[in-house]
Design a protein around this motif. Sequence first.
Motif, mmCIF file in Angstrom:
data_model
loop_
_atom_site.group_PDB
_atom_site.id
_atom_site.type_symbol
_atom_site.label_atom_id
_atom_site.label_comp_id
_atom_site.label_asym_id
_atom_site.label_seq_id
_atom_site.Cartn_x
_atom_site.Cartn_y
_atom_site.Cartn_z
ATOM 1 N N ASN A 584 -24.632 48.167 -10.489
ATOM 2 C CA ASN A 584 -25.415 48.671 -11.634
ATOM 3 C C ASN A 584 -25.293 50.183 -11.722
ATOM 4 O OD1 ASN A 584 -26.364 46.331 -12.704
ATOM 5 N ND2 ASN A 584 -28.344 46.377 -11.654
ATOM 6 N N ASP A 617 -28.155 57.256 -8.352
ATOM 7 C CA ASP A 617 -26.926 57.555 -9.102
ATOM 8 C C ASP A 617 -27.155 58.738 -10.032
ATOM 9 O OD1 ASP A 617 -27.949 56.735 -11.719
ATOM 10 O OD2 ASP A 617 -27.896 54.679 -10.931
ATOM 11 N N GLY A 621 -29.649 56.871 -16.422
ATOM 12 C CA GLY A 621 -31.094 56.692 -16.167
ATOM 13 C C GLY A 621 -31.561 55.441 -16.899
ATOM 14 N N LEU A 630 -37.864 45.979 -16.377
ATOM 15 C CA LEU A 630 -36.547 45.985 -15.758
ATOM 16 C C LEU A 630 -36.295 44.763 -14.877
ATOM 17 C CD1 LEU A 630 -34.286 48.087 -15.850
ATOM 18 C CD2 LEU A 630 -35.076 48.910 -13.653
ATOM 19 N N VAL A 635 -33.363 40.614 -19.003
ATOM 20 C CA VAL A 635 -33.458 41.955 -19.594
ATOM 21 C C VAL A 635 -32.153 42.668 -19.268
ATOM 22 C CG1 VAL A 635 -34.625 44.190 -19.463
ATOM 23 C CG2 VAL A 635 -35.960 42.073 -19.451
ATOM 24 N N THR A 636 -31.385 42.978 -20.309
ATOM 25 C CA THR A 636 -30.085 43.636 -20.076
ATOM 26 C C THR A 636 -29.742 44.543 -21.249
ATOM 27 O OG1 THR A 636 -27.744 43.261 -19.647
ATOM 28 C CG2 THR A 636 -28.805 41.668 -21.079
ATOM 29 N N THR A 637 -28.957 45.574 -20.954
ATOM 30 C CA THR A 637 -28.475 46.426 -22.056
ATOM 31 C C THR A 637 -26.964 46.279 -22.183
ATOM 32 O OG1 THR A 637 -28.319 48.232 -20.489
ATOM 33 C CG2 THR A 637 -30.287 48.196 -21.881
ATOM 34 N N LYS A 638 -26.430 45.358 -21.339
ATOM 35 C CA LYS A 638 -24.968 45.240 -21.318
ATOM 36 C C LYS A 638 -24.523 44.102 -22.238
ATOM 37 C CE LYS A 638 -25.317 46.636 -16.570
ATOM 38 N NZ LYS A 638 -25.369 46.146 -15.214
ATOM 39 N N LEU A 642 -26.168 39.355 -18.014
ATOM 40 C CA LEU A 642 -27.114 38.227 -18.090
ATOM 41 C C LEU A 642 -28.554 38.702 -17.902
ATOM 42 C CD1 LEU A 642 -25.523 35.313 -16.065
ATOM 43 C CD2 LEU A 642 -26.105 35.356 -18.476
ATOM 44 N N GLY A 643 -28.683 39.857 -17.307
ATOM 45 C CA GLY A 643 -30.038 40.381 -17.056
ATOM 46 C C GLY A 643 -30.757 39.623 -15.952
ATOM 47 N N GLY A 645 -29.635 39.942 -12.517
ATOM 48 C CA GLY A 645 -29.368 40.575 -11.217
ATOM 49 C C GLY A 645 -30.611 41.156 -10.577
ATOM 50 N N LEU A 646 -31.330 42.008 -11.320
ATOM 51 C CA LEU A 646 -32.483 42.689 -10.722
ATOM 52 C C LEU A 646 -33.629 41.715 -10.478
ATOM 53 C CD1 LEU A 646 -32.586 46.171 -12.481
ATOM 54 C CD2 LEU A 646 -31.863 45.598 -10.175
#
Length: 680
Positions: A584, A617, A621, A630, A635-638, A642-643, A645-646
Motif C-alpha cells: 500500500n 511512507d 497520505g 479505512l 473501502v478502496t481508492t484504487k 478490493l478494499g 487488505g486493511l
Amino acid sequence: MGETRTFAAPIHVRLTPLARGLLLFAPAVLLCNAVGSLMRYPDVGAALFFLPYAVLTTALILAPRRDWVWYILVGAVAHFITHWPRWTVSWVLLADVANVARALVAAVLLRRLFDGPPRLDSVWALLVFVASAVLIAPAAGAAIGAANVVVHGASPTYWPPFRAWFMSNALTGLAVLPAFLYAASDSTRWWRVLREPQRATEAWLLTVALVATCAIAFLLPIASRWHVALPFYAPLPVLIWAALRFGTGGASLALTAVAFAAVWGADRGTGPFLAATPDGNIVVLQLFVLLTAIPVLCIAAIGSARRDAVLLYRSLLASVQDRVAILDAGGTVLEANDSWRRSTDALEGDQFNHVTVGANYLDACRVAADAGNPTAARVLPGITSVLNRLARVFEMEYNYEQTGRRQWYVMSVEALERSDGGGGAVVTLRNVTARREAQMEIEEQRLELSHLARVGVLGQLSGALAHELNQPLAAISNNVQAAARLLNRDPADVAEVNAILRDILSDDLRAAQVIQRLTALLRRGETHLQPMNASDLLEEVLQLAHAELITRRVTVQKSIAPELPLILGDRVQLQQVLLNLILNACEAMSATPQAERVLVLTAKATASRHVDVSVRDHGTGISPTLIDRLFEPFVTTKAEGLGLGLSISRTIVAAHGGRLWAENNPDGGATLHCVLAPAP
Ligand code: ADP
C-alpha cells in the motif's frame, strides 16, 4: 298429543362488586359491633377489642375509593343500631366519627405505603404496618373518642379514656387486622392450602393444640404455683408454630383466638387476669396480648421473608439452563438444580459430573482422575483451591465426545460464603458447544478470507516475482552453456567447470528460496502461534517484497530498536499484514519523485512492552474523508482494488491481541502502526 315441557330458566342474579362487598360487610360489621360492645370497659365505654375497626379498615383497603362512602355509611349505621338508644344520639354519632376517622387514616396510610393489600412478609413491612395501623390510626380515633367521653361527662379527665380507646384499637390493629386482611384478600390461597391434605392436617393439629393450650392457660382452674408461667407461655409454642408454618395470617388468627380465650377466662373468673378492678384487668390483658403479638408477628414476618427467599432461590435455580450444584466446604452436594439432576443420566464422557445431591463431588473427581479422566484431574485442584478459600473463582473449558458429537463445556466454581461462616462453592456447568462451533466457523471463514487476500497480494507481486525468478534461471541457463563449452575443450577446464557448478547451485538456491517463500504464503494452513523476532519478521517480508521495491524504485530505511521483546504470532499471517502495508505504501508513493520514495520501517517497544512495528511512507497520505473508514471492508481508492487488505489485516492483528491503526504524517505521507503483543 304433543308433550309440553316447561323449562324453568335459572335466575342469575348478577351482583356488582359493591353489592357483593356490602352483603358480606354488613353482617360482619354488625357482628363485630355486637362482640365489641360485649367486651367494653365498664367505666369508659371503650371495647377491650374493637373489631369494627378491623372490619371497616379491611373493607376500605380492598374496595375502590369511589365505594368507600357506602362502607362508611353501613359501618356507621351498624354502630348506631348496636348502641342506640343505650347511649345518647350525640354520644353514638361522635363515637362514629372517631371510628370512621380511625379506619380512614389506617386505610389511606396502608394503601399508600403498600402496593395493594399489606403483606407483612418482612420486618420492615411489619414496622410500617404497626406505625400506620397500630399507632397513628388508633391515636387519631382515640383523640376524638376520649373527647367524646369527656364531653358527655363519663370521665372527668382526658387521658384514661384516651388510653383505653387507643389500647383497644391498637390491639385490634395488631392482633386482628392482619387476619382479616389476609382472609379477605387471600382467601383463595387459604382454601388451596387447606385442600392440600398435609397442610389441612397440620392446620387441624395446630387448632387442637391452640385450643388445648388456651384452655390450660385461661379456662381451667390451675394450682396457683403454676400461675406465673403457664398462662403466659402455654400458647406461645403454638403461636410460633402458626407463625412459622402459616405466616402472618395464621399467626394473626391464632393471636385473635388467644386474646379471646384470655377475655373469656377473665369473664368466667379463671386465668391470670383477675387481680385488680375490671378496668385494671383489661389493661393487663391488653398488655399481655400486645407483648405476645409483637414477637409472634416478627417471627412470622421473618419466617415469610425466609420462605420467600428460599422459594425465590429455588425458582431461580430451576430456571437456569446451566447445570448448577451447591457444595459445602467438604465438597458434598447440598443442592442441585433440575438441569443438573436431569443431566446426570445423559452424560457419557463426563462421569465425574454424575454426582447426586448428598454425594461428594471431590470424591467423584478423585475417582475419575485416578481412572485416567484428564478433565477430572484438572478440575480437582481448581475446585479444592476454591473450597479451601485459596481462590475465589476457578474456571476452565473442557470438551468430550458424546454420541459422535464433540460437546464443549465451561465449568465455573465460585466460592460461597454461608451465613454460619462455613464455606462452600457453586459449581456451574455451561454447555457452550453452539458458541464454540460458531466461533470455529467464524475462525474458519476468517482463515479462508485471509488466505484469499494473501493470494490476492501475491497476484499483485506476480510481475516482480517472475522477474526475480527469471534472474537465477537465466544465470543458470548461461552457466550451463558456458560449462558445456568448457567441457568440450581439450583438455576440459575442470576447475572452471567446478566454479560454474557452484554458481549454478547458488542460483538454484536463490530461486528455490523465492518459491519456498511463495508456497509458504500460498498454503492455506491452521493458525500456528510461535514466538518470533520483529526484526526477522521484517527481514522476511522485505525479501518477499524485494523485487517489487526494486521495480518501483523504493528505498527502504530500517530502524529496529535493540533488545526488542519477542512477539507471539502466526508467521505467515503477520507476514501477510506487513506485506500488505508495504505494498500500500509503495502504491501511495507512485507519484512521489524517485529521490523521496523512501519507506521507513520501524520496530520499537511501547511502554507496555508491546512491539510497535510501523510502516511510514512519503506518499499521498490518506484522504481525510477516508481515514475513519479505512479499515472497513471494500473501502478502496484504487481502480482494481478490493478494499479488503486493511480490514483483513486488522482482523488478523486483533486475533493476535494487537492493534492496527493509521495516521497521516505532519510532513506528508502516512504511517501505519501495528502493535503486537509480546510472547509470554
Ligand atoms: P486496496 O489496497 O484493495 O484498496 P486496502 O484495504 O489495502 O485495500 O486499502 C484501502 C485503501 O486505503 C486504499 O485504497 C488506499 O486508498 C488507502 N491506503 C492504504 N494505505 C495507504 C497509504 N499508505 N497511504 C495512502 N492511502 C492508503
